[in-house]
Design an enzyme around this catalytic site. Structure first.
Site, PDB file in Angstrom:
ATOM      1  CG  HIS A 155      -1.947  -1.025   1.326  1.00 30.38           C
ATOM      2  ND1 HIS A 155      -2.070  -1.878   2.403  1.00 30.38           N
ATOM      3  CD2 HIS A 155      -2.945  -1.364   0.473  1.00 30.38           C
ATOM      4  CE1 HIS A 155      -3.103  -2.684   2.205  1.00 30.38           C
ATOM      5  NE2 HIS A 155      -3.644  -2.409   1.050  1.00 30.38           N
ATOM      6  NE  ARG A 204      -2.714  -6.771  -4.944  1.00 41.53           N
ATOM      7  CZ  ARG A 204      -3.536  -6.906  -3.936  1.00 41.53           C
ATOM      8  NH1 ARG A 204      -3.065  -7.249  -2.754  1.00 41.53           N
ATOM      9  NH2 ARG A 204      -4.814  -6.748  -4.084  1.00 41.53           N
ATOM     10  CB  SER A 246      -4.280  -6.791   4.261  1.00 47.93           C
ATOM     11  OG  SER A 246      -3.859  -5.524   3.821  1.00 47.93           O
TER      12      SER A 246
END
Ligand code: ADP
Length: 160
Positions: A17, A90, A128
């Site tokens: 992030h 990503r 995450s």
């Protein structure tokens, strides 16, 4: 002044992030990192905890605001006088969902642009939920999150 919104769950904020935030700051005068309230049913960290970790992570960066929101993202963006959304891409697996979101947001407000940024390759496999899982099982996530997030993860799982 060009303002972008970087929305997400940030449960917790990772180096991936932060990489995206730093890239976004090269394009925009202001980047508002905003935690989507109630975006997931049972987050590991409360909204307050997530906001505090983000604030600490971006303390050294100029032009960043940290906030939270619920409701429609396009309405929030209008209130904040933002012209763009920033999202990280990503892998191809991110693409389908992100395309759907971007096109839907565009339908809702033609003036808002979604900008996709690619992180450093070393963060392309990072998210995450993987960080939470590794930390839950006492694995080493020190390369993936800032030191203060590492401490908070250890605290969360200390009693388990
Ligand atoms: P996640 O659980 O996938 O980290 P978030 O909702 O917190 O999800 O992510 C917010 C935005 O940040 C999304 O656009 C997501 O693609 C992006 N993002 C998350 N992790 C990374 C990473 N490692 N590299 C680049 N972008 C990322």
């Amino acid at each position: 002044m060009r303002t972008a919104i970087y929305p997400g769950t940030f449960d917790p904020i990772t180096n991936g992030h932060i990489d995206i935030i730093q890239r976004a700051l090269k394009l925009f005068d202001k980047v508002i990192i905003t935690v989507a309230r109630n975006s997931v049913k049972d987050p590991l960290f409360s909204e307050e905890e997530r906001l505090a970790m983000i604030k600490e992570a971006v303390r050294h960066l100029k032009g960043v605001e940290v906030d939270s929101f619920d409701g429609l993202l396009v309405s929030y963006a209008r209130r904040k006088k933002a012209t763009a959304f920033v999202r990280g891409l990503r892998a191809i697996s991110d693409f389908e969902y992100e395309l759907q979101m971007a096109l839907m947001n565009r339908k809702l407000n033609e003036d808002l642009v979604t900008v996709f940024l690619m992180p450093n390759e070393k963060y392309t496999y990072l998210n995450s939920s993987i960080v939470r899982e590794i930390a839950r099982h006492r694995g080493n996530v020190s390369k993936f999150v800032p030191p203060h997030v590492l401490r908070e993860l250890k605290k969360k799982f200390a009693h388990m």
